[in-house]
Design an enzyme around this catalytic site. Structure first.
Site, PDB file in Angstrom:
ATOM      1  N   TYR A   1      13.616  -6.613   8.723  1.00 40.67           N
ATOM      2  CA  TYR A   1      13.812  -5.192   8.945  1.00 40.67           C
ATOM      3  C   TYR A   1      13.100  -4.801  10.240  1.00 40.67           C
ATOM      4  CZ  TYR A   1      13.886  -0.185   8.487  1.00 40.67           C
ATOM      5  OH  TYR A   1      14.101   1.145   8.743  1.00 40.67           O
TER       6      TYR A   1
ATOM      7  N   ASP B   1      12.361  -1.512  12.968  1.00 41.91           N
ATOM      8  CA  ASP B   1      12.526  -0.150  13.457  1.00 41.91           C
ATOM      9  C   ASP B   1      13.145  -0.241  14.849  1.00 41.91           C
ATOM     10  OD1 ASP B   1      11.559   1.370  11.315  1.00 41.91           O
ATOM     11  OD2 ASP B   1       9.476   1.041  11.905  1.00 41.91           O
TER      12      ASP B   1
ATOM     13  N   ARG C   1      19.331  10.236  -0.986  1.00 44.37           N
ATOM     14  CA  ARG C   1      18.973  11.363  -0.128  1.00 44.37           C
ATOM     15  C   ARG C   1      20.211  12.031   0.445  1.00 44.37           C
ATOM     16  NH1 ARG C   1      16.166   8.542   5.208  1.00 44.37           N
ATOM     17  NH2 ARG C   1      17.830   7.089   5.720  1.00 44.37           N
TER      18      ARG C   1
ATOM     19  N   ARG D   1      -2.325  10.780   2.395  1.00 42.35           N
ATOM     20  CA  ARG D   1      -2.877  11.517   3.533  1.00 42.35           C
ATOM     21  C   ARG D   1      -3.595  12.762   3.000  1.00 42.35           C
ATOM     22  NH1 ARG D   1       1.594  12.757   7.844  1.00 42.35           N
ATOM     23  NH2 ARG D   1       1.532  10.520   8.249  1.00 42.35           N
TER      24      ARG D   1
ATOM     25  N   ARG E   1       0.858  -1.179   0.000  1.00 42.57           N
ATOM     26  CA  ARG E   1       0.000   0.000   0.000  1.00 42.57           C
ATOM     27  C   ARG E   1       0.899   1.236   0.000  1.00 42.57           C
ATOM     28  NH1 ARG E   1      -0.935   2.418   4.960  1.00 42.57           N
ATOM     29  NH2 ARG E   1       0.270   1.527   6.652  1.00 42.57           N
TER      30      ARG E   1
ATOM     31  N   GLU F   1      23.636   9.496   0.561  1.00 43.23           N
ATOM     32  CA  GLU F   1      23.405   8.063   0.769  1.00 43.23           C
ATOM     33  C   GLU F   1      23.257   7.359  -0.573  1.00 43.23           C
ATOM     34  OE1 GLU F   1      19.936   6.275   3.229  1.00 43.23           O
ATOM     35  OE2 GLU F   1      21.064   7.547   4.611  1.00 43.23           O
TER      36      GLU F   1
ATOM     37  N   ARG G   1      20.505  -5.452   0.690  1.00 42.26           N
ATOM     38  CA  ARG G   1      20.948  -4.236   0.034  1.00 42.26           C
ATOM     39  C   ARG G   1      21.861  -3.525   1.021  1.00 42.26           C
ATOM     40  NH1 ARG G   1      21.419  -3.050  -4.880  1.00 42.26           N
ATOM     41  NH2 ARG G   1      20.719  -0.883  -4.754  1.00 42.26           N
TER      42      ARG G   1
END
Length: 367
Positions: free
Chosen positions: A348, A350, A280, A176, A172, A300, A249
């Site tokens: 992954y 957080d 970025r 917003r 998805r 990066e 990666r």
């Protein structure tokens, strides 16, 4: 006779939290790390009074109040809110995709106008069964958002054409329909006052930490030091790659000190066109509202991982999933080794999830 109750391999967030809780419970703990500093990927380097996120931007965010209270018990957090910008050619857009973005794209002002524009573009494409990431993204947001803000960035990040990537990578895309540039929906977010070293150093306070020690260079001798090994490194490396290498990666960072006080006016600016080689630019002082006369920026560059590079993002496709499952079956049979963290679990995480996982795992074993 073992010298320690726990040998913790890796001093990142998982290892540091695990070590702290063991130490607090009266256990003898030794932490080792192959790097010359502790803290894993959240480590900050001090440059001219600026805390430089050496391994990429880390912004703590969570809805979990107990986890927020836990990290704040070691160091106070500031009120930094992540509001990145995106540059496409000579155009500037707000992220995440919100009413500011839609106004910048189409000059629309109401949610109804924005929805209508997206619906019109999606309908014109007539993609009913997306076969790849490109088709999946187009079917969710239409042509303009995809071409300007997703395609180039994604292809750089993964090193492949979007039409060659599986559709499931983008399940998805949050749209917003409010004028809100806050990237995260989480209630709590911020950066440790004084940088992440304040957090990891306090977690490891009073604990023996040996740096520049590669577990695999003296595996038997190190394992013999403790009753239990807590391993936070690469799971496939632990088993000497017997089922093959898991894929990642990687990232390459290009740090630059500039004798100006403000380079880009924002902590995170993404570059979304394919022709710009980096994804970025981070300007570190803005994470802590710094007023220093100079600044430090980091470009990066995503790259293909190979042995010797730092593994950052696991490639959780079917092939790697099957390889990981074989390693996981071996890991589950271990009686004196605990595996934890993003590398050992090949997922992954957080930061708040790493802390939660470490707390859950250590409490389970201390019982």
């Amino acid at each position: 006779m073992n010298d320690f109750d726990f040998l913790i391999v890796g001093s990142g967030l998982f290892g540091a939290v695990f070590a702290h809780e063991c130490h607090k419970a009266g256990k003898k703990v030794l932490v080792i790390d192959r790097r010359q500093h502790s803290g894993g990927n959240v480590y900050c380097e001090h440059v001219n009074g600026i805390n430089v996120h050496k391994y990429g931007a880390h912004i703590f965010h969570t809805n979990d109040k107990p986890i927020w209270d836990y990290v704040n018990s070691f160091v106070g957090f500031n009120n930094y809110v992540n509001s990145p910008l995106a540059v496409y050619k000579d155009e500037l857009y707000n992220l995440p995709f919100n009413m500011n973005t839609f106004h910048q794209l189409w000059k629309v002002r109401t949610p109804q106008e924005a929805r209508a524009k997206i619906t019109e573009q999606v309908a014109a494409l007539q993609i009913n069964d997306p076969q790849n990431l490109e088709e999946q993204a187009l079917s969710l947001v239409g042509t303009d958002i995809y071409e300007k803000l997703i395609k180039g960035y994604t292809e750089k990040q993964w090193g492949r054409k979007a039409s060659e990537l599986p559709a499931f990578i983008i399940k998805r895309l949050p749209l917003r329909f409010t004028y809100n540039n806050n990237y995260f929906n989480d209630r709590y977010q911020g950066i440790p006052v004084g940088g992440y070293n304040q957090l990891t150093d306090r977690l490891l306070e009073g604990i023996e930490v040996r740096l520049g020690i590669d577990f695999f260079s003296a595996r038997e001798a190190l394992t013999a030091l403790a009753k239990t090994v807590v391993f936070t490194g690469q799971l496939d490396e632990f088993y000497n790659y017997r089922f093959g290498m898991l894929q990642y990666r990687s990232l390459r960072f290009e740090h630059e000190q500039l004798e100006i006080d403000n380079y880009q006016g924002n902590a995170v600016v993404n570059y979304t066109e394919r022709e710009v080689p980096f994804t970025r630019i981070i300007e570190h002082k803005h994470f802590e509202f710094g007023q220093q006369p100079s600044t430090v920026i980091t470009r990066e560059y995503p790259e293909e991982w190979k042995k010797g590079l730092e593994p950052y993002y696991p490639i959780n496709d079917d092939i790697n999933g099957k390889i990981y499952k074989q390693y996981k079956e071996l890991a589950d049979q271990e009686t004196n080794v605990i595996f934890g963290g993003r590398l050992a679990e090949y997922r992954y995480y957080d930061m708040h999830q790493v802390v939660a996982s470490a707390l859950h795992t250590v409490r389970l074993h201390l019982k």
